[in-house]
Design an enzyme around this catalytic site. Structure first.
Site, PDB file in Angstrom:
ATOM      1  N   ASP A 133       0.890  -1.239  -0.125  1.00 22.52           N
ATOM      2  CA  ASP A 133       0.025  -0.148  -0.018  1.00 22.52           C
ATOM      3  C   ASP A 133       0.878   1.139  -0.081  1.00 22.52           C
ATOM      4  O   ASP A 133       1.797   1.211   0.824  1.00 22.52           O
ATOM      5  CB  ASP A 133      -1.109  -0.058   1.197  1.00 22.52           C
ATOM      6  CG  ASP A 133      -2.327   1.016   1.039  1.00 22.52           C
ATOM      7  OD1 ASP A 133      -3.185   0.571   1.122  1.00 22.52           O
ATOM      8  OD2 ASP A 133      -1.875   2.305   1.094  1.00 22.52           O
ATOM      9  N   ASN A 159     -12.639  -3.613   2.785  1.00 24.66           N
ATOM     10  CA  ASN A 159     -13.504  -2.411   2.746  1.00 24.66           C
ATOM     11  C   ASN A 159     -14.569  -2.645   1.452  1.00 24.66           C
ATOM     12  O   ASN A 159     -13.918  -2.849   0.662  1.00 24.66           O
ATOM     13  CB  ASN A 159     -12.692  -1.211   3.055  1.00 24.66           C
ATOM     14  CG  ASN A 159     -12.014  -0.863   4.006  1.00 24.66           C
ATOM     15  OD1 ASN A 159     -12.438  -1.499   5.133  1.00 24.66           O
ATOM     16  ND2 ASN A 159     -11.010  -0.316   3.678  1.00 24.66           N
ATOM     17  N   GLY A 192     -15.476   2.691   3.784  1.00 29.29           N
ATOM     18  CA  GLY A 192     -14.344   3.293   3.485  1.00 29.29           C
ATOM     19  C   GLY A 192     -13.575   2.804   2.452  1.00 29.29           C
ATOM     20  O   GLY A 192     -12.432   3.299   2.110  1.00 29.29           O
ATOM     21  N   GLN A 193     -14.106   2.092   1.360  1.00 29.30           N
ATOM     22  CA  GLN A 193     -13.602   1.700   0.165  1.00 29.30           C
ATOM     23  C   GLN A 193     -13.492   2.896  -0.786  1.00 29.30           C
ATOM     24  O   GLN A 193     -14.536   3.676  -0.839  1.00 29.30           O
ATOM     25  CB  GLN A 193     -14.648   0.586  -0.646  1.00 29.30           C
ATOM     26  CG  GLN A 193     -13.856   0.005  -1.546  1.00 29.30           C
ATOM     27  CD  GLN A 193     -14.814  -1.099  -2.520  1.00 29.30           C
ATOM     28  OE1 GLN A 193     -15.702  -1.496  -1.839  1.00 29.30           O
ATOM     29  NE2 GLN A 193     -14.204  -1.702  -3.451  1.00 29.30           N
ATOM     30  N   HIS A 228     -10.020  -5.407  -3.157  1.00 31.59           N
ATOM     31  CA  HIS A 228      -8.690  -5.514  -2.543  1.00 31.59           C
ATOM     32  C   HIS A 228      -8.832  -6.063  -1.182  1.00 31.59           C
ATOM     33  O   HIS A 228      -9.494  -5.372  -0.244  1.00 31.59           O
ATOM     34  CB  HIS A 228      -7.631  -4.466  -2.817  1.00 31.59           C
ATOM     35  CG  HIS A 228      -8.311  -3.084  -2.361  1.00 31.59           C
ATOM     36  ND1 HIS A 228      -9.398  -2.471  -3.268  1.00 31.59           N
ATOM     37  CD2 HIS A 228      -8.191  -2.658  -1.139  1.00 31.59           C
ATOM     38  CE1 HIS A 228      -9.795  -1.349  -2.381  1.00 31.59           C
ATOM     39  NE2 HIS A 228      -9.081  -1.449  -1.270  1.00 31.59           N
ATOM     40  N   HIS A 237      -6.643  -5.803   2.081  1.00 36.54           N
ATOM     41  CA  HIS A 237      -5.691  -5.351   3.024  1.00 36.54           C
ATOM     42  C   HIS A 237      -5.070  -6.553   3.804  1.00 36.54           C
ATOM     43  O   HIS A 237      -5.766  -6.989   4.590  1.00 36.54           O
ATOM     44  CB  HIS A 237      -6.153  -4.193   3.766  1.00 36.54           C
ATOM     45  CG  HIS A 237      -6.696  -2.765   3.261  1.00 36.54           C
ATOM     46  ND1 HIS A 237      -6.153  -1.828   2.987  1.00 36.54           N
ATOM     47  CD2 HIS A 237      -7.851  -2.560   2.547  1.00 36.54           C
ATOM     48  CE1 HIS A 237      -6.763  -1.058   2.381  1.00 36.54           C
ATOM     49  NE2 HIS A 237      -8.055  -1.455   2.357  1.00 36.54           N
TER      50      HIS A 237
HETATM   51  P1  AMP Z   1      -9.672   1.113   0.418  1.00 39.65           P
HETATM   52  O1  AMP Z   1      -9.716   2.747   0.996  1.00 39.65           O
HETATM   53  O2  AMP Z   1     -10.206   0.096   1.074  1.00 39.65           O
HETATM   54  O3  AMP Z   1     -10.435   1.043  -0.924  1.00 39.65           O
HETATM   55  O4  AMP Z   1      -8.226   0.948  -0.010  1.00 39.65           O
HETATM   56  C1  AMP Z   1      -7.474   1.537  -1.001  1.00 39.65           C
HETATM   57  C2  AMP Z   1      -5.921   1.736  -0.529  1.00 39.65           C
HETATM   58  O5  AMP Z   1      -5.208   1.966  -1.721  1.00 39.65           O
HETATM   59  C3  AMP Z   1      -5.572   2.873   0.063  1.00 39.65           C
HETATM   60  O6  AMP Z   1      -4.988   1.971   1.483  1.00 39.65           O
HETATM   61  C4  AMP Z   1      -4.528   3.379  -0.491  1.00 39.65           C
HETATM   62  O7  AMP Z   1      -3.633   3.928   0.400  1.00 39.65           O
HETATM   63  C5  AMP Z   1      -4.172   2.455  -1.596  1.00 39.65           C
HETATM   64  N1  AMP Z   1      -3.664   3.042  -2.841  1.00 39.65           N
HETATM   65  C6  AMP Z   1      -3.936   4.057  -3.522  1.00 39.65           C
HETATM   66  N2  AMP Z   1      -3.190   4.043  -4.575  1.00 39.65           N
HETATM   67  C7  AMP Z   1      -2.302   3.326  -4.370  1.00 39.65           C
HETATM   68  C8  AMP Z   1      -1.129   2.838  -5.273  1.00 39.65           C
HETATM   69  N3  AMP Z   1      -1.065   3.617  -6.404  1.00 39.65           N
HETATM   70  N4  AMP Z   1      -0.440   2.061  -4.928  1.00 39.65           N
HETATM   71  C9  AMP Z   1      -0.866   1.220  -3.827  1.00 39.65           C
HETATM   72  N5  AMP Z   1      -1.629   1.766  -3.008  1.00 39.65           N
HETATM   73  C10 AMP Z   1      -2.430   2.576  -3.305  1.00 39.65           C
END
Ligand code: AMP
Length: 114
Positions: free
Chosen positions: A30, A87, A93-94, A100, A102
């Site tokens: 992340d 999420n 919080g998505q 994905h 986490h």
């Molecule tokens: P969510 O909020 O559950 O949709 O998680 C999305 C996640 O993607 C967040 O934790 C971000 O920090 C992560 N994220 C966004 N852009 C990137 C990227 N380019 N590379 C890696 N992680 C990312």
């Protein structure tokens, strides 16, 4: 999907620190880590969220979950405990609508999450 951030990472059009890969899943760090280990595990195929992944019913959810556990093993966080979080929906919080998991570990994790 051409406008999907994680599809672009899967296609290697956007750089990411890839830590594990299977035939149908990809794991990368992340960009804004919330724990010493914070890895995202995605199916290479586009599904918007965990509900869509579950509906796919083709073993893909199984592969993503197994990849998430393998990441935890490789990161050395299984003994201390780790968390796998999907999420699902903006209200939870998505923010990226390519499903994905986490994988979080390497520090004490409080419960319940905020
Ligand atoms: P969510 O909020 O559950 O949709 O998680 C999305 C996640 O993607 C967040 O934790 C971000 O920090 C992560 N994220 C966004 N852009 C990137 C990227 N380019 N590379 C890696 N992680 C990312």
């Amino acid at each position: 999907m051409s406008d999907c951030l994680f599809c672009k990472i899967v296609a290697k059009e956007i750089p990411a620190e890839i830590v594990y890969e299977t035939g149908r899943a990809l794991a990368f760090r992340d960009v804004n880590p919330q724990a010493p280990t914070h890895v995202l595990v995605v199916p290479k195929a586009h599904h918007a969220d965990a509900a869509a992944l579950a509906r796919a019913d083709d073993g893909l959810a199984d592969e993503v979950l197994k990849a998430a556990h393998e990441v935890a093993v490789r990161e050395g966080v299984t003994e201390g405990g780790y968390r796998i979080v999907f999420n699902t929906g903006a209200g939870a919080g998505q923010t990226v609508f390519h499903v994905h998991a986490h994988v979080l570990g390497g520090r004490a994790l409080t419960w319940p999450p905020g």
